[in-house]
Every structure is written in structure tokens, then in C-alpha cells.
Write an enzyme that holds these catalytic residues in place. Structure first.
Site, mmCIF file in Angstrom:
data_model
loop_
_atom_site.group_PDB
_atom_site.id
_atom_site.type_symbol
_atom_site.label_atom_id
_atom_site.label_comp_id
_atom_site.label_asym_id
_atom_site.label_seq_id
_atom_site.Cartn_x
_atom_site.Cartn_y
_atom_site.Cartn_z
ATOM 1 N N ASP A 142 0.808 -1.222 0.000
ATOM 2 C CA ASP A 142 0.000 0.000 0.000
ATOM 3 C C ASP A 142 0.845 1.278 0.000
ATOM 4 O OD1 ASP A 142 -2.530 -1.182 -0.135
ATOM 5 O OD2 ASP A 142 -2.562 -1.545 2.025
ATOM 6 N N HIS A 202 0.080 -7.628 -1.385
ATOM 7 C CA HIS A 202 -1.222 -8.294 -1.358
ATOM 8 C C HIS A 202 -1.946 -8.078 -2.680
ATOM 9 C CE1 HIS A 202 -1.757 -4.213 0.200
ATOM 10 N NE2 HIS A 202 -2.964 -4.259 -0.331
HETATM 11 C C1 SIN Z 1 -6.224 -3.181 -0.732
HETATM 12 O O1 SIN Z 1 -5.473 -3.265 -1.698
HETATM 13 O O2 SIN Z 1 -5.893 -2.536 0.265
HETATM 14 C C2 SIN Z 1 -7.552 -3.886 -0.737
HETATM 15 C C3 SIN Z 1 -7.413 -5.337 -0.475
HETATM 16 C C4 SIN Z 1 -8.733 -6.065 -0.484
HETATM 17 O O3 SIN Z 1 -9.775 -5.447 -0.670
HETATM 18 O O4 SIN Z 1 -8.708 -7.272 -0.285
#
Ligand code: SIN
Length: 283
Positions: free
Chosen positions: A103, A259
């Protein structure tokens, strides 16, 4: 570490754990917090089930870990400026966060941690995957590690949030009213190999979502290595996958993970509340 106030069960070999025996709707004591914090450093992504968290409570919990930040591209909840809502409606085909990233790595001080809380989830699908960027770095060859030493990545919010991505976000039923069409592009230079300030472990800090090129190199020269490192970081052996339920909170460490929000639930609704913590300057 032997935990006395919580139970911690890993969910994969590389990273991720479920934490049991804690009610986050109540104030947590110092020992409980210290154990959760240690588990956060050890496992990098922690999953708490069946939690009842108001936006204010989510911010209060995040504040135990650090300073909640204001996200620059999405309007926050009207009375809680640290919380954004991530919504994909039944009509949307594109989702938020649907690409491997850490992020806000385009900010001078990227997010240290993220607290994502599930309010509505599809019957199936909409999982989030996480990758351990330290495991990726540690398994590179010594020659590649030497090559990366001192290399600086240029990270830009324009990569995702301007041009095609911004247009997509504005067309999203769930996000279009929340999107802030700022003309400012944020660009930050960070080491490709960053050292975790709390554990001292080194990890990769490059993603196709945000890294445009290496300092002193053209985009064309940089792309093959950015592609290799981005793909290598998310090898299946370095990942875990979280299946959401309403009331699930996942807390992850952006300093050593990436992520990916899977977009495999068109026609269904998914609604989350997110808080990010201000991080340090990667070194
Ligand atoms: C994000 O990238 O912060 C969102 C992740 C998600 O909605 O699973």
C-alpha cells in the site's frame, strides 16, 4: 514465542496466521497487545475472526500499532477521516486492489500496516492473497542480491491511479462517488531492497503496480528486471490466501508483504473498511 493471552495458528508456510482468543471490540491490555504485536512481526498478516468493529473502534485499535494515515485517493467516511470504504457492487466488474502491491509505496513514507475489516462478502470468491517479500529476497542468488544492493526504485501513483486506472475507478459503481480526482501524482524513490526497521530483515520492495523504473535507468531498461522481481516475489510458495467472512479483520505489514484482492465474484457485493498506518522512510 509462547503466547499466554492469545492463540496463534499459521495458515501457510510463508506467512499469515489466525489469532484466537481476543475480542477487539474491547480495549486490549498491554500484555495482549505485546503478544499481538509480536505475532504481527512474526507472521506479517494476522487474521481475526468474528470481530465487531465500528469504524471508530477500528481506528482506536490501529492507533495502538501506530499513526493512522489519510489515504489520498478515496474520500473517507464522513465522520471518520482515517477510514475508507472499499465497495464492489453487483454491477462492477473491476475491483480495488486487484494487482500485487504494497500500500502507497509511491508516498515518501508508505503505509506501515493496513487494517482491513470485512462488512459484506460474496458467498464465494473475493479472497485476498499475501506474499512474503523477505522470503522472496532471501531465496535470490547471491549475485542477484549484490546487483540489487543500492538500486533505487521510482514508484508512482500514476501507474495505477491515473490514466486507465483512474478512468476505471470513476466508472466503478461502488467507488466512483468516493474517488478523489487529484491532479497531483505522487512519486517516491525507495530502495529496491528495504530493511525492516523492527526485525532487521531485508525484503524486496518492487511491484509492477507502482514501480515505473530504477533511478538512473530508462523505463525500457528497467522493465525486464521489474517484471522478474514482481513475479518472483509472488511465487506460490511465498504466499498465503485469506478467505473473508463478515466480521473478519486482517492486519498486515506492508514493509514485508504484498497483497492482491482477487476479482472472481462478479455479480456479488463486497464491502470493507480500511485503515492504513503511516510508515517510516524505507531504508
Ligand atoms: C487493498 O489493496 O488494500 C484492498 C485489499 C482487499 O480489498 O482485499
Amino acid at each position: 514465542m509462547a503466547y499466554q493471552t492469545i492463540d496463534v495458528k499459521p495458515i501457510a508456510g510463508a506467512l499469515g496466521a489466525e489469532v484466537f482468543g481476543v475480542d477487539l471490540s474491547q480495549d486490549i491490555g498491554d500484555q495482549e497487545f505485546d503478544e499481538i504485536h509480536q505475532a504481527f512481526l512474526d507472521h506479517k498478516a494476522l487474521c481475526f475472526r468474528e470481530q465487531d468493529l465500528s469504524p471508530q473502534r477500528q481506528v482506536a485499535l490501529a492507533s495502538r500499532f501506530g499513526q493512522p494515515d489519510i489515504y489520498p485517493f478515496i474520500k473517507a467516511l464522513p465522520d471518520v477521516p482515517e477510514v475508507i470504504e472499499i465497495l464492489k457492487t453487483e454491477r462492477d466488474t473491476v475491483n480495488f486492489g486487484g494487482g500485487w502491491h504494497s500500500d502507497t509505496s509511491y508516498l515518501p513514507q508508505p503505509a506501515m500496516g493496513t487494517f482491513l475489516y470485512a462488512l459484506e462478502v460474496p458467498d464465494s470468491g473475493g479472497d485476498t492473497m499475501f506474499a512474503n517479500t523477505q522470503r522472496a529476497y532471501e531465496t535470490l542468488s547471491p549475485t542477484m542480491k549484490n546487483m540489487l544492493e543500492g538500486l533505487i526504485g521510482v514508484n508512482s501513483s500514476a501507474q495505477n491511479y491515473k490514466g486507465g486506472r483512474a478512468k476505471q475507478m470513476k466508472e466503478l459503481d461502488g467507488m466512483k462517488d468516493k474517488y478523489i480526482d487529484s491532479s497531483e501524482i505522487s512519486i517516491a524513490e525507495h530502495p529496491v531492497v528495504r530493511t525492516h526497521p523492527e526485525t532487521g530483515r531485508k525484503g524486496l520492495f518492487v511491484s509492477r503496480a507502482h514501480t515505473t523504473n530504477f533511478k538512473g535507468m530508462t523505463v525500457e531498461e528497467s522493465q525486464p528486471l521489474i517484471n522478474f522481481l514482481s513475479e518472483y516475489t509472488v511465487h506460490p510458495e511465498f504466499t498465503c490466501r485469506v478467505r473473508w467472512r463478515p466480521g473478519t479483520l486482517v492486519v498486515w505489514d506492508n514493509r514485508c508483504t504484498q497483497h492482491f484482492a482477487l476479482n472472481d465474484y462478479n455479480g456479488q457485493r463486497r464491502r470493507m473498511h480500511r485503515v492504513t498506518l503511516r510508515g517510516d522512510r524505507p531504508a
